[in-house]
Design a protein around this motif. Structure first.
Motif, PDB file in Angstrom:
ATOM      1  N   ALA A  85       0.848  -1.193   0.000  1.00 45.77           N
ATOM      2  CA  ALA A  85       0.000   0.000   0.000  1.00 45.77           C
ATOM      3  C   ALA A  85       0.884   1.243   0.000  1.00 45.77           C
ATOM      4  O   ALA A  85       2.049   1.196   0.400  1.00 45.77           O
ATOM      5  CB  ALA A  85      -0.937   0.016   1.209  1.00 45.77           C
ATOM      6  N   MET A  86       0.321   2.354  -0.455  1.00 49.54           N
ATOM      7  CA  MET A  86       0.985   3.658  -0.384  1.00 49.54           C
ATOM      8  C   MET A  86      -0.082   4.741  -0.349  1.00 49.54           C
ATOM      9  O   MET A  86      -1.278   4.464  -0.536  1.00 49.54           O
ATOM     10  CB  MET A  86       1.967   3.875  -1.544  1.00 49.54           C
ATOM     11  N   ASN A  87       0.343   5.974  -0.062  1.00 50.54           N
ATOM     12  CA  ASN A  87      -0.583   7.092  -0.120  1.00 50.54           C
ATOM     13  C   ASN A  87      -1.119   7.209  -1.545  1.00 50.54           C
ATOM     14  O   ASN A  87      -0.411   6.981  -2.523  1.00 50.54           O
ATOM     15  CB  ASN A  87       0.084   8.394   0.331  1.00 50.54           C
ATOM     16  N   GLY A  88      -2.424   7.574  -1.650  1.00 51.91           N
ATOM     17  CA  GLY A  88      -3.080   7.449  -2.948  1.00 51.91           C
ATOM     18  C   GLY A  88      -3.712   8.703  -3.502  1.00 51.91           C
ATOM     19  O   GLY A  88      -4.792   8.633  -4.087  1.00 51.91           O
ATOM     20  N   GLY A  89      -3.089   9.848  -3.335  1.00 54.64           N
ATOM     21  CA  GLY A  89      -3.633  11.072  -3.909  1.00 54.64           C
ATOM     22  C   GLY A  89      -3.642  12.206  -2.909  1.00 54.64           C
ATOM     23  O   GLY A  89      -3.535  11.997  -1.697  1.00 54.64           O
ATOM     24  N   MET A  90      -3.796  13.418  -3.412  1.00 55.50           N
ATOM     25  CA  MET A  90      -3.677  14.607  -2.561  1.00 55.50           C
ATOM     26  C   MET A  90      -4.941  14.832  -1.745  1.00 55.50           C
ATOM     27  O   MET A  90      -6.041  14.435  -2.145  1.00 55.50           O
ATOM     28  CB  MET A  90      -3.330  15.808  -3.419  1.00 55.50           C
ATOM     29  N   ASP A  94      -8.199  17.782   6.572  1.00 58.64           N
ATOM     30  CA  ASP A  94      -9.065  16.811   7.238  1.00 58.64           C
ATOM     31  C   ASP A  94      -8.913  15.408   6.643  1.00 58.64           C
ATOM     32  O   ASP A  94      -9.777  14.554   6.865  1.00 58.64           O
ATOM     33  CB  ASP A  94     -10.523  17.262   7.140  1.00 58.64           C
ATOM     34  N   GLN A  95      -7.843  15.193   5.866  1.00 60.35           N
ATOM     35  CA  GLN A  95      -7.565  13.911   5.205  1.00 60.35           C
ATOM     36  C   GLN A  95      -8.606  13.563   4.140  1.00 60.35           C
ATOM     37  O   GLN A  95      -8.761  12.404   3.763  1.00 60.35           O
ATOM     38  CB  GLN A  95      -7.447  12.752   6.209  1.00 60.35           C
ATOM     39  N   ALA A  96      -9.329  14.569   3.628  1.00 52.02           N
ATOM     40  CA  ALA A  96     -10.314  14.343   2.566  1.00 52.02           C
ATOM     41  C   ALA A  96      -9.668  14.585   1.201  1.00 52.02           C
ATOM     42  O   ALA A  96      -8.809  15.464   1.060  1.00 52.02           O
ATOM     43  CB  ALA A  96     -11.507  15.275   2.744  1.00 52.02           C
ATOM     44  N   PRO A  97     -10.053  13.842   0.171  1.00 53.80           N
ATOM     45  CA  PRO A  97      -9.496  14.061  -1.170  1.00 53.80           C
ATOM     46  C   PRO A  97      -9.795  15.479  -1.663  1.00 53.80           C
ATOM     47  O   PRO A  97     -10.858  16.038  -1.359  1.00 53.80           O
ATOM     48  CB  PRO A  97     -10.228  13.027  -2.035  1.00 53.80           C
ATOM     49  N   VAL A  98      -8.881  16.032  -2.445  1.00 55.49           N
ATOM     50  CA  VAL A  98      -9.134  17.355  -3.029  1.00 55.49           C
ATOM     51  C   VAL A  98      -9.706  17.247  -4.432  1.00 55.49           C
ATOM     52  O   VAL A  98     -10.183  18.233  -4.993  1.00 55.49           O
ATOM     53  CB  VAL A  98      -7.854  18.228  -3.038  1.00 55.49           C
ATOM     54  N   GLY A  99      -9.666  16.056  -5.012  1.00 54.80           N
ATOM     55  CA  GLY A  99     -10.224  15.838  -6.345  1.00 54.80           C
ATOM     56  C   GLY A  99     -11.086  14.592  -6.367  1.00 54.80           C
ATOM     57  O   GLY A  99     -11.557  14.122  -5.319  1.00 54.80           O
ATOM     58  N   LEU A 100     -11.307  14.060  -7.548  1.00 51.07           N
ATOM     59  CA  LEU A 100     -12.168  12.887  -7.710  1.00 51.07           C
ATOM     60  C   LEU A 100     -11.710  11.737  -6.822  1.00 51.07           C
ATOM     61  O   LEU A 100     -10.522  11.412  -6.758  1.00 51.07           O
ATOM     62  CB  LEU A 100     -12.154  12.432  -9.172  1.00 51.07           C
ATOM     63  N   TYR A 101     -12.677  11.114  -6.164  1.00 50.43           N
ATOM     64  CA  TYR A 101     -12.388   9.927  -5.380  1.00 50.43           C
ATOM     65  C   TYR A 101     -13.573   8.975  -5.491  1.00 50.43           C
ATOM     66  O   TYR A 101     -14.705   9.322  -5.139  1.00 50.43           O
ATOM     67  CB  TYR A 101     -12.140  10.267  -3.904  1.00 50.43           C
ATOM     68  N   VAL A 102     -13.301   7.766  -6.009  1.00 48.55           N
ATOM     69  CA  VAL A 102     -14.324   6.737  -6.184  1.00 48.55           C
ATOM     70  C   VAL A 102     -13.862   5.488  -5.447  1.00 48.55           C
ATOM     71  O   VAL A 102     -12.727   5.041  -5.633  1.00 48.55           O
ATOM     72  CB  VAL A 102     -14.564   6.417  -7.669  1.00 48.55           C
ATOM     73  N   GLU A 103     -14.731   4.925  -4.619  1.00 51.62           N
ATOM     74  CA  GLU A 103     -14.410   3.715  -3.863  1.00 51.62           C
ATOM     75  C   GLU A 103     -15.569   2.732  -3.983  1.00 51.62           C
ATOM     76  O   GLU A 103     -16.717   3.085  -3.707  1.00 51.62           O
ATOM     77  CB  GLU A 103     -14.152   4.070  -2.397  1.00 51.62           C
ATOM     78  N   ASP A 104     -15.269   1.521  -4.433  1.00 52.71           N
ATOM     79  CA  ASP A 104     -16.301   0.492  -4.635  1.00 52.71           C
ATOM     80  C   ASP A 104     -17.445   1.008  -5.493  1.00 52.71           C
ATOM     81  O   ASP A 104     -18.626   0.737  -5.217  1.00 52.71           O
ATOM     82  CB  ASP A 104     -16.827  -0.008  -3.288  1.00 52.71           C
ATOM     83  N   ALA A 146     -14.011  10.245 -21.498  1.00 53.88           N
ATOM     84  CA  ALA A 146     -14.114   8.781 -21.566  1.00 53.88           C
ATOM     85  C   ALA A 146     -15.214   8.251 -20.649  1.00 53.88           C
ATOM     86  O   ALA A 146     -15.862   7.249 -20.972  1.00 53.88           O
ATOM     87  CB  ALA A 146     -12.776   8.146 -21.193  1.00 53.88           C
ATOM     88  N   HIS A 147     -15.406   8.889 -19.497  1.00 58.37           N
ATOM     89  CA  HIS A 147     -16.453   8.517 -18.540  1.00 58.37           C
ATOM     90  C   HIS A 147     -16.458   7.008 -18.294  1.00 58.37           C
ATOM     91  O   HIS A 147     -17.440   6.305 -18.596  1.00 58.37           O
ATOM     92  CB  HIS A 147     -17.811   8.976 -19.063  1.00 58.37           C
ATOM     93  N   PRO A 148     -15.370   6.461 -17.739  1.00 61.63           N
ATOM     94  CA  PRO A 148     -15.237   5.009 -17.663  1.00 61.63           C
ATOM     95  C   PRO A 148     -16.050   4.296 -16.586  1.00 61.63           C
ATOM     96  O   PRO A 148     -16.064   3.083 -16.536  1.00 61.63           O
ATOM     97  CB  PRO A 148     -13.743   4.833 -17.389  1.00 61.63           C
ATOM     98  N   ARG A 149     -16.707   5.012 -15.685  1.00 60.63           N
ATOM     99  CA  ARG A 149     -17.485   4.407 -14.590  1.00 60.63           C
ATOM    100  C   ARG A 149     -16.627   3.386 -13.813  1.00 60.63           C
ATOM    101  O   ARG A 149     -16.898   2.186 -13.816  1.00 60.63           O
ATOM    102  CB  ARG A 149     -18.748   3.734 -15.123  1.00 60.63           C
ATOM    103  N   PRO A 150     -15.608   3.869 -13.129  1.00 59.04           N
ATOM    104  CA  PRO A 150     -14.643   2.966 -12.494  1.00 59.04           C
ATOM    105  C   PRO A 150     -15.141   2.348 -11.202  1.00 59.04           C
ATOM    106  O   PRO A 150     -16.086   2.834 -10.569  1.00 59.04           O
ATOM    107  CB  PRO A 150     -13.458   3.891 -12.222  1.00 59.04           C
ATOM    108  N   ASP A 151     -14.468   1.293 -10.800  1.00 56.11           N
ATOM    109  CA  ASP A 151     -14.673   0.727  -9.465  1.00 56.11           C
ATOM    110  C   ASP A 151     -13.963   1.585  -8.418  1.00 56.11           C
ATOM    111  O   ASP A 151     -14.466   1.771  -7.307  1.00 56.11           O
ATOM    112  CB  ASP A 151     -14.125  -0.703  -9.402  1.00 56.11           C
ATOM    113  N   PHE A 152     -12.770   2.063  -8.778  1.00 59.79           N
ATOM    114  CA  PHE A 152     -11.960   2.904  -7.898  1.00 59.79           C
ATOM    115  C   PHE A 152     -11.302   3.995  -8.745  1.00 59.79           C
ATOM    116  O   PHE A 152     -10.920   3.739  -9.891  1.00 59.79           O
ATOM    117  CB  PHE A 152     -10.871   2.092  -7.194  1.00 59.79           C
ATOM    118  N   ALA A 153     -11.151   5.193  -8.183  1.00 57.25           N
ATOM    119  CA  ALA A 153     -10.467   6.273  -8.901  1.00 57.25           C
ATOM    120  C   ALA A 153      -9.968   7.311  -7.919  1.00 57.25           C
ATOM    121  O   ALA A 153     -10.600   7.575  -6.889  1.00 57.25           O
ATOM    122  CB  ALA A 153     -11.398   6.928  -9.931  1.00 57.25           C
ATOM    123  N   THR A 154      -8.816   7.899  -8.252  1.00 59.23           N
ATOM    124  CA  THR A 154      -8.266   9.000  -7.464  1.00 59.23           C
ATOM    125  C   THR A 154      -7.654  10.023  -8.404  1.00 59.23           C
ATOM    126  O   THR A 154      -6.980   9.663  -9.373  1.00 59.23           O
ATOM    127  CB  THR A 154      -7.229   8.498  -6.441  1.00 59.23           C
TER     128      THR A 154
END
Length: 252
Positions: A85-90, A94-104, A146-154
């Motif tokens: 594992a590693m850090n996964g985006g900015m 408050d440890q919240a993503p600053v950009g797109l974040y998709v989980e499950d 592209a609008h890929p409708r991902p499972d996960f994205a950062t």
């Protein structure tokens, strides 16, 4: 033709493997994901994941809504199935993503196209995403088309490599030297390649690592200074400042 005689110890080992769940057998036969790499006159750790054999997932909050905030906390929650594992985006204070974040498959934070200071806004920035057994890295405008409708994205920034070319605003070896981590893809998206520098490096050297040494035509910068790695096969579990989104690989 000589017949093969299976010694008792070998027979017991195979019998034991046969009793393991399919995911555990696959993980047992997979090569360890992380290894040291010397390139561009620098030292890196590179973690390579074949998505046909392992899942790449993003992690932000626990079930109680609190951020994991550290790699050791994520490792404790995920157990032995977490291959790396590693850090996964900015992220913000408050440890919240600053950009797109998709989980499950759920968008927990929208994409950002805003202008502003800092590396995230060094356009084009981009998105790393996972859909099934493939991953991708696209600059943000192309991702939106592209609008890929991902499972996960950062979403993070800047892009390091775009269609085989270094980001136009990244100089060959600029004065900014930081511990950096990032991600690229290859082999038709079936393989995701993550890297972290072992000491401060320039943006240029880090981008060339992905393009010239790791074979990635598209790669994204994840962060600098806070860059951290959990790699149990190397006996490594970095503990530093509180982190936001985390990215890791688990057995399928």
């Amino acid at each position: 033709m000589r017949s093969m005689v299976l010694r008792p110890a070998g027979a017991a080992l195979l019998a034991g493997l046969a009793l393991l769940p399919a995911a555990a057998r696959a993980a047992a036969s997979d090569p360890e994901p992380c290894r040291p790499v010397a390139a561009q006159g620098e030292s890196f750790t590179v973690c390579t994941v074949d998505l046909r054999r392992r899942r790449v997932k993003l992690f932000w909050r626990r079930a109680d809504g609190q951020a994991y905030a550290s790699l050791p906390a994520l490792a404790e929650a995920q157990g032995a199935g977490l291959a790396f594992a590693m850090n996964g985006g900015m992220y913000d204070k408050d440890q919240a993503p600053v950009g797109l974040y998709v989980e499950d498959g759920r968008e927990l934070h929208p994409v950002s196209t805003a202008d502003g200071p800092g590396n995230f806004h060094l356009k084009p920035n981009g998105v790393f995403y996972v859909k099934g057994e493939r991953a991708g890295v696209l600059d943000t405008p192309r991702y939106l088309k592209a609008h890929p409708r991902p499972d996960f994205a950062t979403q993070s920034g800047p892009m390091l490599v775009i269609d085989g070319q270094i980001h136009p605003k990244i100089s060959a070896d600029g004065p900014s030297q930081k511990i950096r981590n990032g991600v690229g893809v290859r082999d038709g998206g079936h393989v995701a390649v993550f890297a972290i520098s072992e000491r401060p490096v320039s943006f240029g050297a880090f981008a060339r690592l992905f393009r010239d040494d790791l074979g990635c035509r598209n790669a994204l910068f994840l962060d600098g200074s806070v860059s951290s790695l959990y790699a149990p096969n190397l006996g490594r579990s970095d503990l530093g400042r509180s982190l936001g989104p985390l990215i890791g690989a688990v057995a399928r």
